[in-house]
Design an enzyme around this catalytic site. Structure first.
Site, short mmCIF file in Angstrom:
data_model
loop_
_atom_site.label_atom_id
_atom_site.label_comp_id
_atom_site.label_asym_id
_atom_site.label_seq_id
_atom_site.Cartn_x
_atom_site.Cartn_y
_atom_site.Cartn_z
CB CYS A 120 -0.85 0.02 1.26
SG CYS A 120 -1.78 -1.47 1.53
NE ARG B 79 4.15 1.82 -1.69
CZ ARG B 79 5.22 1.02 -1.54
NH1 ARG B 79 6.20 1.11 -2.41
NH2 ARG B 79 5.29 0.14 -0.57
CD1 TRP C 152 -1.75 -5.56 -2.98
CD2 TRP C 152 -2.53 -4.45 -4.75
NE1 TRP C 152 -1.81 -6.44 -4.01
CE2 TRP C 152 -2.29 -5.79 -5.12
CE3 TRP C 152 -3.01 -3.57 -5.70
CZ2 TRP C 152 -2.52 -6.27 -6.40
CZ3 TRP C 152 -3.25 -4.05 -6.99
CH2 TRP C 152 -3.02 -5.38 -7.32
CG ASN D 286 2.90 -0.78 2.80
OD1 ASN D 286 2.27 -1.76 2.42
ND2 ASN D 286 4.12 -0.50 2.36
N GLY D 287 1.84 -3.03 5.19
CA GLY D 287 2.59 -4.19 5.66
C GLY D 287 1.63 -5.29 6.08
CD GLU E 188 6.81 -16.94 -17.20
OE1 GLU E 188 5.84 -17.50 -17.75
OE2 GLU E 188 6.83 -15.72 -16.96
CE LYS F 51 7.16 -12.54 -18.45
NZ LYS F 51 6.16 -13.52 -18.21
CD GLU G 136 4.60 -11.66 -21.75
OE1 GLU G 136 3.43 -11.27 -21.89
OE2 GLU G 136 4.99 -12.22 -20.73
CG HIS H 4 10.22 -37.31 -29.24
ND1 HIS H 4 10.25 -38.63 -29.62
CD2 HIS H 4 10.60 -37.28 -27.94
CE1 HIS H 4 10.60 -39.38 -28.58
NE2 HIS H 4 10.83 -38.58 -27.56
CE LYS I 75 0.16 -7.46 -14.74
NZ LYS I 75 1.34 -8.31 -14.92
C1 AGP Z 1 2.32 -13.04 -18.62
O1 AGP Z 1 3.54 -12.32 -18.71
C2 AGP Z 1 1.21 -12.41 -19.42
N1 AGP Z 1 1.01 -11.07 -19.04
C3 AGP Z 1 -0.05 -13.27 -19.47
O2 AGP Z 1 0.30 -14.52 -20.00
C4 AGP Z 1 -0.75 -13.53 -18.11
O3 AGP Z 1 0.04 -14.38 -17.31
C5 AGP Z 1 -2.09 -14.23 -18.40
O4 AGP Z 1 -2.89 -13.36 -19.16
C6 AGP Z 1 -2.83 -14.64 -17.14
O5 AGP Z 1 -3.15 -13.50 -16.38
P1 AGP Z 1 -3.68 -13.72 -14.88
O6 AGP Z 1 -2.56 -14.34 -14.12
O7 AGP Z 1 -4.03 -12.34 -14.39
O8 AGP Z 1 -4.88 -14.63 -14.93
#
Ligand code: AGP
Length: 632
Positions: free
Chosen positions: A2, A27, A82, A106-107, A505, A509, A512, A528, A627
């Site tokens: 927060c 935050r 938050w 905050n904490g 992952e 990264k 994207e 394979h 996001k």
């Molecule tokens: C990950 O870097 C992406 N932004 C995306 O794959 C994300 O993980 C996915 O949309 C799931 O989002 P969520 O964890 O909010 O459900």
């Protein structure tokens, strides 16, 4: 996390506090509030009014509320929330007022449950679900017990709590003072001309002063318009007065030359980089108060389910998308290897359409940073309809997926601003690890010794993560040499076991945020098909920590090298076998084989970040992405 602010000086403080909160909105932004001592109109012999305004939602809601109900005065505190304990409601919004005292915090107070029970047994009534209200009660109690000042009452109150706090308090009885204290959560002071500011972070101060005091853990301060008293609070035992040592300290202001934008990112170039470096702290905050080393278990009530919810569980089904799906794959491994419960992982977007066989006896665990992903929400609702028990792992208290579930296990990563998920991912891993340990202890198939050993190592992970973060410079060089200067069009990521999802992952990264096509693969799958891709133009990132798969991964590296593939190897410190075959090597600290994903993901995040930054893409808001994907 927060944001908190405080002000004492000659100016009306409401606009100053709101502007400070606006600079801290990154935050946390699910609710906000102010408490202002109205020293402008005080009847003789009366204590000044303490005006409190709170609002749910973005800070603009608080702004509107203050316009409707002004709070005059030049001493006050503010908070943007938050949520970690208690849903985003007005009752749970800060400041919390008890008696003459208002508090913002905050904490996480680890011992909030035992303190709340103790205070309720004394007849104290609570108006919120938060741990912060407990602190307000404790200060009020100390004042009632004769503490001579708000500062003294706050010291005694804080000697009763365990956990992390950056706290600010005001009292009607002392209208010329703001008390602040810091332990594990950030807190800075701004020193102006005849006025003093307090805030969770520098951005809130820059409009008024660049003379900043960075407080340290244990500091407690009494702020007056023209004087700042800082003391070090050392708690020895149960918090009774003689068991506290207070020593005066001198902290000299430092001149801060950050721009406001830089300051929001705490000097980092992008939010994503800041969040990569926040991972050790985010992990500490997510584990804090949940691990019982004495019992070798997870504290009851922290998982979001009761033991009876899982006594007949036959299977765990994990549902997620994107990065969260990769965390869920690691979680599946732990739920089987530690929890000894059959587990499967499903892409939520597929699960919801395939008429899955799911029902009573199934524990469906969703993993979602935002708690709002449409595919995951729909899959959760479908599983609920079919009679499964639902647990949500999420980073946003009160979001849709936890609300649609039977229970929630929240990560405490704080707001994740970068579209590419980083600190949410590693805190999701910690939540899944805790769930697996909890399940194994419930069904007796995980011994308390092994659980204690693993949990102790998990608590020590932030140290190893910080060491892994030290490879940042090397990761930038590799990104430049292997991916940017070569104008790489493809990249392969290989891993085995718990590091198969890390390979996935790492590929996600990179693709994207740098827009380079990348694929993560189980290394055993190379023969394979994917091995056909290998030639001298193909960078291959190999995730090879010291675990049972190391020898096999080493032979995969030989296969790649035999076809002139360019190997970037993530290897244990001091490794020579794979290191001698690779073009580039990142050494990582050794951790328990069960915990390697927390460490191996870090260089992959950094390589992706630097590749994108060097290529000049929009790292925090990559093209075509959002996001939170609240559409199907
Ligand atoms: C990950 O870097 C992406 N932004 C995306 O794959 C994300 O993980 C996915 O949309 C799931 O989002 P969520 O964890 O909010 O459900």
């Amino acid at each position: 996390m927060c944001g908190i602010v405080g002000y004492i000086g000659p100016r009306p403080c409401a606009p100053i506090l709101i502007d400070g909160l606006r600079k801290l909105e990154y935050r946390g932004y699910d609710s906000a509030g102010l408490a202002v001592l109205d020293t402008t109109q005080v009847a003789v012999g009366e204590a000044p009014k303490l005006g409190i305004v709170r609002a749910v939602g973005k800070l603009s809601k608080l702004d509107d509320a203050v316009r409707e109900r002004p709070v005059p005065g030049n001493v006050g505190i503010g908070h943007t929330r938050w949520a970690t304990h208690g849903r985003p409601t007005e009752a749970n919004a800060h400041p919390h007022m008890v008696g003459d005292v208002a508090v913002v915090h905050n904490g996480i107070l680890e011992n909030h449950v035992e303190l709340r029970n103790e205070l309720q047994a004394q007849g104290r009534k609570f108006l919120s679900e938060t741990d912060t209200e407990i602190a307000a009660h404790l200060i009020d109690i100390e004042l009632a017990n004769g503490a001579r000042s708000l500062l003294e009452a706050t010291k005694l109150a804080l000697s009763r709590v365990r956990g992390a706090y950056a706290i600010a308090a005001v009292s009607r009885k002392e209208p010329d003072v703001v008390v602040v204290a810091k332990s594990f959560s950030p807190l800075v002071l701004g020193i102006g001309e005849g006025e003093v500011f307090a805030a969770s972070d520098v951005p809130a101060l820059l409009a008024h002063t660049r003379d900043v005091i960075f407080l340290e853990d244990g500091d407690i301060c009494e702020l007056r318009a023209n004087a700042v008293k800082i003391e070090r609070l050392l708690v020895h035992g149960d918090g009774s007065p003689e068991r506290i040592t207070v020593t005066p300290v001198v902290r000299h202001p430092k001149k801060v030359d950050w721009s406001p934008a830089q300051a929001e990112k705490q000097g980092y170039k992008h939010f994503m980089l800041k969040e990569i470096f926040e991972q050790p702290t985010a992990l500490e905050n997510t584990l804090r108060g949940r691990v019982s080393l004495d019992d070798g278990d997870i504290n009851s009530g922290e998982i979001g389910l009761a033991p009876e919810d899982v006594k007949d569980v036959k299977r765990v089904i994990l549902l997620a998308c994107g990065t969260s799906h990769h965390a869920a794959i690691a979680g599946r491994n732990w739920i089987e290897s530690l929890g000894k419960v059959p587990a499967t992982v499903e892409l939520a977007s597929e699960f919801r359409y395939r008429d899955a066989i799911v029902g009573p006896g199934d524990l469906v665990v969703s993993v979602s940073q935002s708690g709002e992903t449409a595919d995951t929400l729909a899959a959760v609702r479908d599983a609920k309809k079919r009679g499964a028990k639902l647990l949500a792992i999420s980073n946003v208290v009160g979001s849709a997926i936890p609300r649609a579930s039977d229970g929630a296990l929240y990560t405490h990563a704080g707001p994740e601003i970068g579209v590419a998920s980083t600190k949410a991912f590693t805190t999701q891993l910690s939540a899944l690890l805790m769930l697996a340990v909890w399940l194994g202890r419930r069904n007796g198939k995980l011994t308390s010794e092994r659980a204690r050993d693993l949990l102790q190592k998990a608590i020590e992970l932030p140290t190893a993560m910080r060491e892994a973060l030290d490879s940042d410079g090397e990761c930038e060089k590799i990104a430049r040499r292997q991916l940017v200067q070569t104008d790489a069009k493809d990249c392969l990521f290989l891993g085995r076991g718990l590091n198969h999802p890390i390979a996935l992952e790492g590929a996600l990264k990179l693709k994207e945020i740098s827009y380079i096509h990348a694929e993560g693969y189980a290394a055993g799958e190379m023969k394979h098909g994917p091995i056909a891709l290998i030639d001298a133009t193909m960078p291959v990132v190999v995730v090879a920590p010291r675990d049972a798969h190391y020898e096999k991964i080493a032979s995969n590296v030989q296969e790649v090298r035999a076809r002139e593939g360019r190997v970037i190897a993530i290897v244990p410190r001091g490794d020579t076998t794979i290191a001698n075959m690779a073009q580039d090597v990142i050494e990582i600290p050794d951790v328990d084989p069960e915990l390697t994903p927390f460490i191996t993901v870090i260089p992959l995040q950094l390589i992706a970040y630097h590749t994108a930054d060097l290529k000049g893409t929009d790292v925090d808001q990559p093209r075509n992405l959002a996001k939170t994907v609240t559409v199907e």
